[in-house]
Design a protein around this motif. Structure first.
Motif, short mmCIF file in Angstrom:
data_model
loop_
_atom_site.label_atom_id
_atom_site.label_comp_id
_atom_site.label_asym_id
_atom_site.label_seq_id
_atom_site.Cartn_x
_atom_site.Cartn_y
_atom_site.Cartn_z
N ARG A 275 20.88 20.29 38.59
CA ARG A 275 20.61 19.97 37.17
C ARG A 275 19.37 18.61 37.34
O ARG A 275 18.65 18.88 36.56
CB ARG A 275 22.06 19.79 36.74
CG ARG A 275 21.59 19.60 34.96
CD ARG A 275 22.72 19.20 34.27
NE ARG A 275 23.97 18.51 34.42
CZ ARG A 275 23.26 17.35 33.76
NH1 ARG A 275 22.04 16.97 33.60
NH2 ARG A 275 23.93 15.85 34.64
N GLN B 55 16.61 26.53 38.88
CA GLN B 55 17.69 25.54 38.99
C GLN B 55 18.74 26.39 40.24
O GLN B 55 19.74 27.57 39.03
CB GLN B 55 18.81 25.01 38.53
CG GLN B 55 19.79 24.10 38.52
CD GLN B 55 20.60 23.57 37.68
OE1 GLN B 55 20.25 23.68 36.75
NE2 GLN B 55 21.70 23.53 37.83
N ASP C 225 18.03 17.61 39.91
CA ASP C 225 16.35 18.45 40.30
C ASP C 225 16.32 18.56 39.02
O ASP C 225 14.53 18.35 39.86
CB ASP C 225 15.98 18.95 41.48
CG ASP C 225 17.30 18.38 42.74
OD1 ASP C 225 17.33 17.02 43.68
OD2 ASP C 225 18.14 19.18 43.23
N LYS C 226 16.25 19.56 38.79
CA LYS C 226 15.57 19.87 37.09
C LYS C 226 14.82 19.23 36.21
O LYS C 226 13.56 19.36 35.80
CB LYS C 226 16.45 20.96 36.99
CG LYS C 226 15.63 22.25 35.79
CD LYS C 226 16.46 22.89 35.20
CE LYS C 226 14.90 23.24 34.44
NZ LYS C 226 16.60 25.57 33.96
#
Length: 91
Positions: A24, A40, A26-27
């Motif tokens: 999450r 994701q 990273d997204k």
């Protein structure tokens, strides 16, 4: 070495590309930079199902961590990419 502004500008030129990320955070980080096509991986999603849903797509970026787990995850994703004829965007 290029400065941060140059690197960020080059990175952002790929903001319309499809990317697969581990988590999450990273997204959210990519979306805060203007990326809109971020998938994701999660505990509720099967890697196989995610990759299967991408059939027909080309140039999908795999943005996993560089640790042991991230490298293993990337390898599994690439195996499914090969099954479905999906090309990895390495840029």
């Amino acid at each position: 070495m290029r400065d941060k502004a140059e690197l960020l500008a080059e990175f952002i030129k790929f903001s319309d590309e499809l990317a697969i990320v581990e988590g999450r955070k990273d997204k959210v980080a990519l979306e805060s930079l203007g990326f809109s096509r971020v998938i994701q991986l999660g505990r509720n999603n099967s890697i196989h199902e995610i990759v299967e849903s991408l059939q027909g797509k080309k140039n999908v970026a795999i943005l996993t961590d560089l640790d042991k787990e991230g490298k293993a995850l990337r390898k599994r994703i690439l195996q499914y990419f090969n099954m479905y004829g999906i090309q990895e965007n390495k840029e």
